[in-house]
Design a protein around this motif. Structure first.
Motif, PDB file in Angstrom:
ATOM      1  N   ALA A 278       0.835  -1.203   0.000  1.00 16.53           N
ATOM      2  CA  ALA A 278       0.000   0.000   0.000  1.00 16.53           C
ATOM      3  C   ALA A 278       0.869   1.252   0.000  1.00 16.53           C
ATOM      4  CB  ALA A 278      -0.930   0.003   1.208  1.00 16.53           C
ATOM      5  N   ILE A 279       1.856   1.283   0.884  1.00 18.72           N
ATOM      6  CA  ILE A 279       2.719   2.464   0.977  1.00 18.72           C
ATOM      7  C   ILE A 279       3.506   2.659  -0.314  1.00 18.72           C
ATOM      8  CG2 ILE A 279       4.748   3.407   2.147  1.00 18.72           C
ATOM      9  CD1 ILE A 279       3.619   2.134   4.751  1.00 18.72           C
ATOM     10  N   ALA A 280       3.991   1.572  -0.897  1.00 25.16           N
ATOM     11  CA  ALA A 280       4.767   1.679  -2.139  1.00 25.16           C
ATOM     12  C   ALA A 280       3.922   2.280  -3.263  1.00 25.16           C
ATOM     13  CB  ALA A 280       5.291   0.300  -2.544  1.00 25.16           C
ATOM     14  N   ASP A 281       2.686   1.812  -3.399  1.00 21.70           N
ATOM     15  CA  ASP A 281       1.821   2.353  -4.453  1.00 21.70           C
ATOM     16  C   ASP A 281       1.459   3.808  -4.176  1.00 21.70           C
ATOM     17  OD1 ASP A 281       1.764   0.231  -6.181  1.00 21.70           O
ATOM     18  OD2 ASP A 281      -0.227  -0.486  -5.593  1.00 21.70           O
ATOM     19  N   ALA A 295      -4.841  10.505  -1.096  1.00 25.21           N
ATOM     20  CA  ALA A 295      -3.649   9.664  -1.159  1.00 25.21           C
ATOM     21  C   ALA A 295      -2.814   9.835   0.108  1.00 25.21           C
ATOM     22  CB  ALA A 295      -2.827  10.007  -2.398  1.00 25.21           C
ATOM     23  N   PHE A 296      -2.666  11.080   0.563  1.00 29.97           N
ATOM     24  CA  PHE A 296      -1.949  11.317   1.827  1.00 29.97           C
ATOM     25  C   PHE A 296      -2.713  10.701   3.006  1.00 29.97           C
ATOM     26  CE2 PHE A 296      -0.093  14.642  -0.838  1.00 29.97           C
ATOM     27  CZ  PHE A 296       1.256  14.521  -0.525  1.00 29.97           C
ATOM     28  N   LEU A 297      -4.040  10.845   2.987  1.00 27.54           N
ATOM     29  CA  LEU A 297      -4.857  10.284   4.055  1.00 27.54           C
ATOM     30  C   LEU A 297      -4.671   8.775   4.141  1.00 27.54           C
ATOM     31  CD1 LEU A 297      -7.235  10.642   6.132  1.00 27.54           C
ATOM     32  CD2 LEU A 297      -8.762  10.126   4.206  1.00 27.54           C
ATOM     33  N   ASN A 298      -4.738   8.090   3.005  1.00 28.54           N
ATOM     34  CA  ASN A 298      -4.648   6.635   3.024  1.00 28.54           C
ATOM     35  C   ASN A 298      -3.229   6.163   3.336  1.00 28.54           C
ATOM     36  OD1 ASN A 298      -7.366   6.325   2.496  1.00 28.54           O
ATOM     37  ND2 ASN A 298      -7.097   6.265   0.280  1.00 28.54           N
ATOM     38  N   ARG A 299      -2.224   6.917   2.875  1.00 30.71           N
ATOM     39  CA  ARG A 299      -0.858   6.535   3.239  1.00 30.71           C
ATOM     40  C   ARG A 299      -0.651   6.726   4.743  1.00 30.71           C
ATOM     41  NH1 ARG A 299       4.405   9.186   0.415  1.00 30.71           N
ATOM     42  NH2 ARG A 299       3.785  10.939   1.748  1.00 30.71           N
ATOM     43  N   ALA A 300      -1.243   7.796   5.287  1.00 26.25           N
ATOM     44  CA  ALA A 300      -1.166   8.006   6.734  1.00 26.25           C
ATOM     45  C   ALA A 300      -1.759   6.812   7.481  1.00 26.25           C
ATOM     46  CB  ALA A 300      -1.894   9.290   7.114  1.00 26.25           C
ATOM     47  N   GLY A 301      -2.897   6.320   6.992  1.00 29.22           N
ATOM     48  CA  GLY A 301      -3.507   5.153   7.624  1.00 29.22           C
ATOM     49  C   GLY A 301      -2.615   3.925   7.560  1.00 29.22           C
ATOM     50  N   ALA A 302      -1.930   3.770   6.416  1.00 29.35           N
ATOM     51  CA  ALA A 302      -1.009   2.633   6.287  1.00 29.35           C
ATOM     52  C   ALA A 302       0.177   2.784   7.238  1.00 29.35           C
ATOM     53  CB  ALA A 302      -0.531   2.525   4.841  1.00 29.35           C
ATOM     54  N   TYR A 303       0.688   4.007   7.372  1.00 25.11           N
ATOM     55  CA  TYR A 303       1.780   4.242   8.318  1.00 25.11           C
ATOM     56  C   TYR A 303       1.327   3.929   9.745  1.00 25.11           C
ATOM     57  CZ  TYR A 303       4.930   6.576   4.964  1.00 25.11           C
ATOM     58  OH  TYR A 303       5.789   6.866   3.936  1.00 25.11           O
ATOM     59  N   ARG A 304       0.105   4.310  10.076  1.00 24.25           N
ATOM     60  CA  ARG A 304      -0.410   4.007  11.426  1.00 24.25           C
ATOM     61  C   ARG A 304      -0.456   2.508  11.664  1.00 24.25           C
ATOM     62  NH1 ARG A 304      -6.054   6.177  11.935  1.00 24.25           N
ATOM     63  NH2 ARG A 304      -6.075   4.677  13.639  1.00 24.25           N
ATOM     64  N   LYS A 305      -0.913   1.739  10.660  1.00 19.56           N
ATOM     65  CA  LYS A 305      -0.952   0.289  10.809  1.00 19.56           C
ATOM     66  C   LYS A 305       0.447  -0.282  11.001  1.00 19.56           C
ATOM     67  CE  LYS A 305      -5.219  -0.597   8.201  1.00 19.56           C
ATOM     68  NZ  LYS A 305      -5.827  -1.261   7.014  1.00 19.56           N
ATOM     69  N   ARG A 306       1.438   0.368  10.402  1.00 21.33           N
ATOM     70  CA  ARG A 306       2.826  -0.101  10.532  1.00 21.33           C
ATOM     71  C   ARG A 306       3.456   0.383  11.837  1.00 21.33           C
ATOM     72  NH1 ARG A 306       7.074   1.130   5.714  1.00 21.33           N
ATOM     73  NH2 ARG A 306       7.372   3.099   6.831  1.00 21.33           N
ATOM     74  N   GLY A 307       2.781   1.297  12.520  1.00 22.22           N
ATOM     75  CA  GLY A 307       3.312   1.834  13.763  1.00 22.22           C
ATOM     76  C   GLY A 307       4.234   3.021  13.578  1.00 22.22           C
ATOM     77  N   PHE A 309       4.085   6.458  13.502  1.00 15.79           N
ATOM     78  CA  PHE A 309       3.126   7.517  13.794  1.00 15.79           C
ATOM     79  C   PHE A 309       3.642   8.902  13.395  1.00 15.79           C
ATOM     80  CE2 PHE A 309       2.165   4.047  16.782  1.00 15.79           C
ATOM     81  CZ  PHE A 309       0.891   3.748  16.318  1.00 15.79           C
ATOM     82  N   GLU A 310       4.944   9.094  13.379  1.00 15.35           N
ATOM     83  CA  GLU A 310       5.480  10.394  12.949  1.00 15.35           C
ATOM     84  C   GLU A 310       5.166  10.630  11.470  1.00 15.35           C
ATOM     85  OE1 GLU A 310       9.552  10.903  13.876  1.00 15.35           O
ATOM     86  OE2 GLU A 310       9.248  10.881  16.058  1.00 15.35           O
ATOM     87  N   ARG A 311       5.408   9.626  10.642  1.00 18.37           N
ATOM     88  CA  ARG A 311       5.091   9.774   9.214  1.00 18.37           C
ATOM     89  C   ARG A 311       3.585   9.877   9.003  1.00 18.37           C
ATOM     90  NH1 ARG A 311       9.340   5.768   6.016  1.00 18.37           N
ATOM     91  NH2 ARG A 311      11.201   7.036   6.420  1.00 18.37           N
ATOM     92  N   ALA A 312       2.841   9.144   9.788  1.00 16.47           N
ATOM     93  CA  ALA A 312       1.382   9.238   9.684  1.00 16.47           C
ATOM     94  C   ALA A 312       0.928  10.657   9.991  1.00 16.47           C
ATOM     95  CB  ALA A 312       0.727   8.243  10.637  1.00 16.47           C
ATOM     96  N   GLY A 332      -7.834  10.876  12.364  1.00 18.02           N
ATOM     97  CA  GLY A 332      -6.601  10.097  12.296  1.00 18.02           C
ATOM     98  C   GLY A 332      -5.432  10.821  12.929  1.00 18.02           C
ATOM     99  N   ARG A 333      -5.368  12.112  12.713  1.00 16.59           N
ATOM    100  CA  ARG A 333      -4.282  12.910  13.300  1.00 16.59           C
ATOM    101  C   ARG A 333      -4.353  12.867  14.834  1.00 16.59           C
ATOM    102  NH1 ARG A 333      -2.644  17.858  15.079  1.00 16.59           N
ATOM    103  NH2 ARG A 333      -0.706  18.677  14.140  1.00 16.59           N
ATOM    104  N   LYS A 334      -5.560  12.928  15.363  1.00 20.21           N
ATOM    105  CA  LYS A 334      -5.734  12.874  16.801  1.00 20.21           C
ATOM    106  C   LYS A 334      -5.221  11.546  17.365  1.00 20.21           C
ATOM    107  CE  LYS A 334      -9.286  13.224  20.403  1.00 20.21           C
ATOM    108  NZ  LYS A 334     -10.742  13.406  20.665  1.00 20.21           N
ATOM    109  N   LEU A 335      -5.556  10.450  16.676  1.00 17.79           N
ATOM    110  CA  LEU A 335      -5.092   9.143  17.123  1.00 17.79           C
ATOM    111  C   LEU A 335      -3.573   9.013  17.026  1.00 17.79           C
ATOM    112  CD1 LEU A 335      -7.854   6.905  15.505  1.00 17.79           C
ATOM    113  CD2 LEU A 335      -7.530   7.336  17.949  1.00 17.79           C
ATOM    114  N   ALA A 336      -3.003   9.532  15.925  1.00 20.04           N
ATOM    115  CA  ALA A 336      -1.553   9.453  15.768  1.00 20.04           C
ATOM    116  C   ALA A 336      -0.844  10.249  16.858  1.00 20.04           C
ATOM    117  CB  ALA A 336      -1.169   9.959  14.380  1.00 20.04           C
ATOM    118  N   LEU A 337      -1.383  11.419  17.195  1.00 19.85           N
ATOM    119  CA  LEU A 337      -0.783  12.230  18.268  1.00 19.85           C
ATOM    120  C   LEU A 337      -0.852  11.513  19.614  1.00 19.85           C
ATOM    121  CD1 LEU A 337      -1.935  15.907  17.579  1.00 19.85           C
ATOM    122  CD2 LEU A 337       0.428  15.098  17.863  1.00 19.85           C
TER     123      LEU A 337
END
Length: 342
Positions: A278-281, A295-307, A309-312, A332-337
């Motif tokens: 997902a992140i590669a695409d 695209a940024f939103l969904n990549r952020a979600g993928a980063y969150r799944k990977r743990g 959180f800074e990139r997310a 999503g930003r609230k959860l990442a913070l």
């Protein structure tokens, strides 16, 4: 919806009058463009040819120049033809087609007006003017033209398909589907009718019906990227992620730099919890089109799944810059913070 398909008007039955030889007229009427130009020029240059006959030869020569991608010469001949014989609708029809191919829709419509004034039942001119009006987003006027064309020829598949496309652009998916049904009944090999009916069905959340129509469209055009993306999206909506990814992958293989195809596949991978793919695409999609907030939103979600959180967090911020107030990005930003703080 994809832009509507352009009409390239067919040309034309000639009716010679004057002293030119039958051989000259036959060559002026048909054949390769260079041959037509030579024969029609011999007629145009004859001193004894009357204006109506000279106009016919000019129309044929102008159309041959258009076929040779010489629009300036074509325009000169066709304008002269309409001046020599303003009662001949063929000259205005050919002129309208030339203007349309050049993107001058205003002049095209004026020329079609002249055709229809001379021949109110000219179905091709009505259909073509409807297309030009639809391209200018004059949807009500376009529908009126298609209605008139279909009054004179109810079995005109092209007019039905184009009217269906305009109904779709106006948000009338039911009206669009009704027109596409008739168009397909008359011409079962009209790729665009299947494709656009699939879009209308997708809008109505008839995803299985959309897949069936995309299947039909892809049988007619197996490597069409837009149809592959549409079918993939319908599979995606139905939760058939493997089928969606397969369609998106075919699209990416055909168009490796298509940001939409990469975004769609990346999103499907993310939904399937295949985070690295997902992140590669999504990386590639963003590299090609950095304006897509989702695209940024969904990549952020993928980063969150990977743990990560800074990139997310950075991606959520970018998504909100592009689309302020985007609810998913705010949540999503609230959860990442929260995860970063803990």
């Amino acid at each position: 919806m994809l832009p509507l398909k352009a009409l390239v008007p067919a040309f034309l039955a000639l009716h010679p009058h004057g002293p030119a030889s039958p051989l000259d007229w036959k060559a002026c009427r048909q054949g390769a463009p260079d041959r037509v130009i030579i024969a029609c020029t011999s007629i145009v240059d004859l001193s004894g040819v009357n204006d109506a006959a000279r106009a016919v030869a000019l129309i044929a020569r102008g159309s041959a120049y258009a076929a040779k991608k010489q629009p300036a010469r074509a325009l000169e001949d066709l304008r002269q033809a309409t001046l020599l014989d303003p009662r001949n609708p063929d000259g205005f029809y050919a002129l309208a087609g030339l203007y349309g191919r050049q993107g001058d829709l205003e002049q095209a419509i004026l020329a079609y007006d002249s055709v229809i004034r001379l021949n109110p039942k000219h179905v091709l001119a009505l259909t073509s003017r409807g297309y030009a009006r639809a391209s200018r987003r004059e949807f009500d006027l376009a529908i009126a033209d298609y209605d008139r064309a279909l009054k004179f020829n109810p079995r005109h598949a092209e007019a039905l398909r184009l009217r269906g496309a305009v109904h779709g652009l106006m948000g009338d998916d039911a009206g669009a589907i009704a027109d596409f049904d008739q168009a397909i009944g008359l011409n079962g090999r009209d790729w665009s009718a299947f494709f656009n009916r699939a879009i209308a069905k997708d809008h109505r959340r008839d995803y299985s019906g959309a897949v069936a129509d995309y299947d039909a469209a892809l049988r007619l055009r197996p490597n069409n990227v837009a149809a592959l993306l549409g079918r993939g999206a319908a599979h995606h909506h139905m939760g058939a992620l493997d089928k969606a990814i397969a369609d998106y992958s075919l699209a990416v293989g055909l168009a490796p730099d298509n940001a939409q195809a990469l975004y769609n596949r990346g999103t499907a991978y993310a939904n399937a919890d295949d985070v690295e793919r997902a992140i590669a695409d999504l990386d590639r999609a963003i590299g090609l089109d950095g304006s897509n907030a989702l695209a940024f939103l969904n990549r952020a979600g993928a980063y969150r799944k990977r743990g990560d959180f800074e990139r997310a967090l950075a991606d959520y911020d970018r998504a909100l810059q592009l689309k302020p107030g985007l609810p998913q990005a705010i949540a999503g930003r609230k959860l990442a913070l929260e995860r970063l703080r803990n």
